[in-house]
Every structure is written in C-alpha cells, then in structure tokens.
Design a protein around this motif. Sequence first.
Motif, PDB file in Angstrom:
ATOM      1  N   GLU A 121      -3.301   6.354  -9.315  1.00 38.59           N
ATOM      2  CA  GLU A 121      -3.094   5.338 -10.354  1.00 38.59           C
ATOM      3  C   GLU A 121      -1.649   5.282 -10.858  1.00 38.59           C
ATOM      4  N   ASP A 122      -0.871   6.323 -10.611  1.00 39.40           N
ATOM      5  CA  ASP A 122       0.535   6.315 -11.014  1.00 39.40           C
ATOM      6  C   ASP A 122       1.337   5.275 -10.240  1.00 39.40           C
ATOM      7  N   PHE A 123       0.835   4.854  -9.090  1.00 37.79           N
ATOM      8  CA  PHE A 123       1.559   3.902  -8.249  1.00 37.79           C
ATOM      9  C   PHE A 123       1.217   2.452  -8.554  1.00 37.79           C
ATOM     10  N   GLU A 124       0.242   2.223  -9.430  1.00 37.42           N
ATOM     11  CA  GLU A 124      -0.113   0.856  -9.796  1.00 37.42           C
ATOM     12  C   GLU A 124       0.979   0.279 -10.682  1.00 37.42           C
ATOM     13  N   PRO A 125       1.372  -0.945 -10.660  1.00 41.45           N
ATOM     14  CA  PRO A 125       0.909  -2.003  -9.774  1.00 41.45           C
ATOM     15  C   PRO A 125       1.766  -2.155  -8.513  1.00 41.45           C
ATOM     16  N   ALA A 126       2.647  -1.207  -8.240  1.00 37.78           N
ATOM     17  CA  ALA A 126       3.561  -1.332  -7.101  1.00 37.78           C
ATOM     18  C   ALA A 126       2.844  -1.262  -5.761  1.00 37.78           C
ATOM     19  N   VAL A 127       1.663  -0.652  -5.730  1.00 38.32           N
ATOM     20  CA  VAL A 127       0.918  -0.482  -4.485  1.00 38.32           C
ATOM     21  C   VAL A 127      -0.419  -1.205  -4.628  1.00 38.32           C
ATOM     22  N   SER A 128      -0.824  -1.912  -3.590  1.00 37.80           N
ATOM     23  CA  SER A 128      -2.056  -2.699  -3.660  1.00 37.80           C
ATOM     24  C   SER A 128      -3.272  -1.800  -3.824  1.00 37.80           C
ATOM     25  N   ASP A 129      -4.339  -2.374  -4.386  1.00 40.82           N
ATOM     26  CA  ASP A 129      -5.597  -1.646  -4.544  1.00 40.82           C
ATOM     27  C   ASP A 129      -6.128  -1.176  -3.191  1.00 40.82           C
ATOM     28  N   ALA A 130      -5.961  -1.997  -2.160  1.00 46.51           N
ATOM     29  CA  ALA A 130      -6.454  -1.645  -0.828  1.00 46.51           C
ATOM     30  C   ALA A 130      -5.732  -0.406  -0.289  1.00 46.51           C
ATOM     31  N   THR A 131      -4.420  -0.356  -0.474  1.00 46.32           N
ATOM     32  CA  THR A 131      -3.654   0.799  -0.003  1.00 46.32           C
ATOM     33  C   THR A 131      -4.004   2.036  -0.808  1.00 46.32           C
ATOM     34  N   LEU A 132      -4.125   1.899  -2.128  1.00 46.11           N
ATOM     35  CA  LEU A 132      -4.519   3.034  -2.965  1.00 46.11           C
ATOM     36  C   LEU A 132      -5.891   3.558  -2.542  1.00 46.11           C
ATOM     37  N   GLN A 133      -6.810   2.667  -2.223  1.00 43.56           N
ATOM     38  CA  GLN A 133      -8.143   3.087  -1.803  1.00 43.56           C
ATOM     39  C   GLN A 133      -8.092   3.851  -0.486  1.00 43.56           C
ATOM     40  N   ARG A 134      -7.199   3.465   0.402  1.00 46.86           N
ATOM     41  CA  ARG A 134      -7.050   4.178   1.667  1.00 46.86           C
ATOM     42  C   ARG A 134      -6.657   5.626   1.400  1.00 46.86           C
ATOM     43  N   PHE A 135      -5.725   5.855   0.444  1.00 47.71           N
ATOM     44  CA  PHE A 135      -5.330   7.213   0.088  1.00 47.71           C
ATOM     45  C   PHE A 135      -6.496   7.967  -0.545  1.00 47.71           C
ATOM     46  N   ARG A 136      -7.231   7.325  -1.439  1.00 44.39           N
ATOM     47  CA  ARG A 136      -8.369   7.972  -2.069  1.00 44.39           C
ATOM     48  C   ARG A 136      -9.435   8.348  -1.024  1.00 44.39           C
ATOM     49  N   ASP A 137      -9.646   7.489  -0.040  1.00 40.27           N
ATOM     50  CA  ASP A 137     -10.647   7.739   0.992  1.00 40.27           C
ATOM     51  C   ASP A 137     -10.365   8.986   1.814  1.00 40.27           C
ATOM     52  N   ILE A 138      -9.103   9.348   1.930  1.00 42.18           N
ATOM     53  CA  ILE A 138      -8.776  10.557   2.681  1.00 42.18           C
ATOM     54  C   ILE A 138      -8.499  11.749   1.766  1.00 42.18           C
ATOM     55  N   GLY A 139      -8.821  11.588   0.476  1.00 40.86           N
ATOM     56  CA  GLY A 139      -8.728  12.693  -0.464  1.00 40.86           C
ATOM     57  C   GLY A 139      -7.363  12.904  -1.087  1.00 40.86           C
ATOM     58  N   MET A 140      -6.502  11.912  -1.011  1.00 48.85           N
ATOM     59  CA  MET A 140      -5.168  12.016  -1.634  1.00 48.85           C
ATOM     60  C   MET A 140      -5.168  11.156  -2.890  1.00 48.85           C
ATOM     61  N   GLY A 141      -4.951  11.810  -4.038  1.00 51.48           N
ATOM     62  CA  GLY A 141      -4.869  11.046  -5.282  1.00 51.48           C
ATOM     63  C   GLY A 141      -6.178  10.814  -5.805  1.00 51.48           C
TER      64      GLY A 141
END
Length: 141
Positions: A121-141
């Motif tokens: 969430e620290d990267f919002e709004p610079a990074v899209s929700d889709a990209t953030l979700q990709r990181f969350r899906d692999i356990g990062m962030g």
Amino acid sequence: MRFMIIVKATADSETGCFRPEQEAVFAAMATYHEELARAGVLLDGTGLHPSSKGWRIRYEEGDRRTVVDGPFTQTKELIAGYTLIQVRTREEALEWTRRFPNPVGEGMPCEVEVRQLYEAEDFEPAVSDATLQRFRDIGMG
C-alpha cells in the motif's frame, strides 16, 4: 510494520573465520532471537557469507549487465547479517533494536542500521492495483 536490523560488515566478518572469543556474541544473538521468536515478532535473521563469495550485477546503458565478483573493498558499505521483525509500531521496533546485542562484542564500537520495509500500500497510487495484487499473490507486501 516490518523492519530490518542490518549488521554492518567488519574486516573480521569479511574474513569468514570465527574466533573462539566470538562465542559470547553468538550466544547473545541466540538469546535475543529466541526472545523475538517467543514474542512472535521474528520473521527471519541470519549472517551472510563474506563478500568474497558474492557478486554484484552492474546495470549499464541499454540492457547490458556486467557481473562483478567479490570481494568488495568498502567494508563499511557491506552487510554481515540481518534480522527481520514485524511489529505494530515504529516505537516497538525501536525498543527491540535497543536490545540488539552488540554484533562485535560488548564494549566495542559498532552500529547497526534499522530500515522499515515497504508494504504494497505504500506504493499507491503510483502503482496500479493489478500490479500490487501480483506482488501480494506471491507473498510480497
């Protein structure tokens, strides 16, 4: 909140050899990490081999990359080990790090560095929700 306690390398740690008098440091570190584990805040922690066993990747113009083998000469810029903790507040992290054993031995001058890790969430709004979700899906962030 996650924090990394960074132990800086020394000329001794860069040799990769452990002297018998370092047993006291290892024992203090074991006790400290046991306390972190009992409190449920320890995520990870370990020492690193000397830079002579490592390498760096230098990114150059275009897409060129160059491998630079260790050892690296600027010891003050190297990391000898780390401890990763997860706590509720910065103040809690500060309290735990005040108790961190001196990694070169009590009474010896030394410092450790503490850095907070980014959360997705620290990267919002610079990074899209889709990209953030990709990181969350692999356990990062």
